[in-house]
Design an enzyme around this catalytic site. Sequence first.
Site, PDB file in Angstrom:
ATOM      1  N   GLU A 286      -2.781 -10.024 -25.736  1.00  0.00           N
ATOM      2  CA  GLU A 286      -2.355  -8.938 -24.840  1.00  0.00           C
ATOM      3  C   GLU A 286      -3.089  -7.643 -25.179  1.00  0.00           C
ATOM      4  OE1 GLU A 286       1.841  -9.424 -25.507  1.00  0.00           O
ATOM      5  OE2 GLU A 286       1.776 -11.336 -24.455  1.00  0.00           O
TER       6      GLU A 286
ATOM      7  N   HIS B  83      -3.935  -9.551 -30.901  1.00  0.00           N
ATOM      8  CA  HIS B  83      -3.145 -10.374 -29.974  1.00  0.00           C
ATOM      9  C   HIS B  83      -3.842 -10.385 -28.609  1.00  0.00           C
ATOM     10  CE1 HIS B  83       0.176 -11.682 -27.428  1.00  0.00           C
ATOM     11  NE2 HIS B  83       0.741 -12.151 -28.517  1.00  0.00           N
TER      12      HIS B  83
ATOM     13  N   SER C  61       4.836 -20.139 -26.457  1.00  0.00           N
ATOM     14  CA  SER C  61       6.069 -20.776 -25.983  1.00  0.00           C
ATOM     15  C   SER C  61       6.725 -21.689 -27.015  1.00  0.00           C
ATOM     16  CB  SER C  61       5.804 -21.512 -24.666  1.00  0.00           C
ATOM     17  OG  SER C  61       5.350 -20.593 -23.675  1.00  0.00           O
TER      18      SER C  61
ATOM     19  N   GLU D 234      -3.276 -19.002 -30.696  1.00  0.00           N
ATOM     20  CA  GLU D 234      -2.420 -18.837 -29.534  1.00  0.00           C
ATOM     21  C   GLU D 234      -3.211 -19.058 -28.248  1.00  0.00           C
ATOM     22  OE1 GLU D 234       1.192 -16.236 -30.533  1.00  0.00           O
ATOM     23  OE2 GLU D 234      -0.399 -14.887 -29.949  1.00  0.00           O
TER      24      GLU D 234
ATOM     25  N   LYS E 114       6.839  -7.702 -29.128  1.00  0.00           N
ATOM     26  CA  LYS E 114       6.071  -7.059 -28.051  1.00  0.00           C
ATOM     27  C   LYS E 114       6.668  -5.679 -27.739  1.00  0.00           C
ATOM     28  CE  LYS E 114       5.085 -11.634 -26.286  1.00  0.00           C
ATOM     29  NZ  LYS E 114       4.135 -12.328 -25.442  1.00  0.00           N
TER      30      LYS E 114
END
Length: 249
Positions: free
Chosen positions: A96, A94, A212, A166, A11
């Site tokens: 994000e 992703h 996670s 994800e 990230k």
Amino acid sequence: MRKKIIAGNWKMNMTPTEAVNLVNTLKPLVNNEEVDVVFCVPAIDIIPAMEAAKGTNIHIGAENMYFEESGAYTGEISPKMLEDAGVKYVVIGHSERREYFAETDETVNKKVLKALEHGITPIICCGESLTQREQGITIDWIRQQIKIAFLNVTADQAKTTVIAYEPIWAIGTGKTATTEQAEEVCAAIRACIGEIYDEATAEAIRIQYGGSVNAGNAAELFAQPDIDGGLVGGASLKPDFGKIVCYNQ
Ligand code: PEP
């Protein structure tokens, strides 16, 4: 047999100096011949991280790229630049990037096609929100993301790609999907690839779980028949990443 692929997603962490230190720390800990090991790092860290990883089993990947070759796109990094730098993997779509940088299934598709054109393996992210899971539309949602991401991608190209499932509610939250939840969706993704293409393509494509993942849950997740490794955020910045990569030792 599909080879497992375990990728770290750094990230927006690590200065170039810190990146070199982290690669040097992790180098001796991620030695597992049965796994493809990738560190996806910020653009500015790619070159120094590659230098630090020389002679090891670590591939340095990018976290994003634009879908044009070059031009007036201030602040973007092109597939041509990544290819020239020797980058072999790039994370695409992703959650994000979708949430903060307005990426859509359509831009994901454009980026996937461009990465493939440049010989770069896209790690294509998909995943549902907590609301979508609670509404029972997870599989429908993921199938839509996959179908759009793979528009105009040939079967031979699709076989070389990596999909990262994800669940958004599991990213950076410490909440991992249960093994059953992760396997159910990864199996559905494989079935969807089988429908778009054929059985051989579905069998060849590698599907990661991300959300996670840590040293304690990696082995059970990666033992599932449709989970071919992981995309790891927080834990990829720590020596624990070595335990995740060496989950089978
Ligand atoms: C990720 O960044 O893709 C991710 C899965 O993060 P984390 O492992 O921290 O949940």
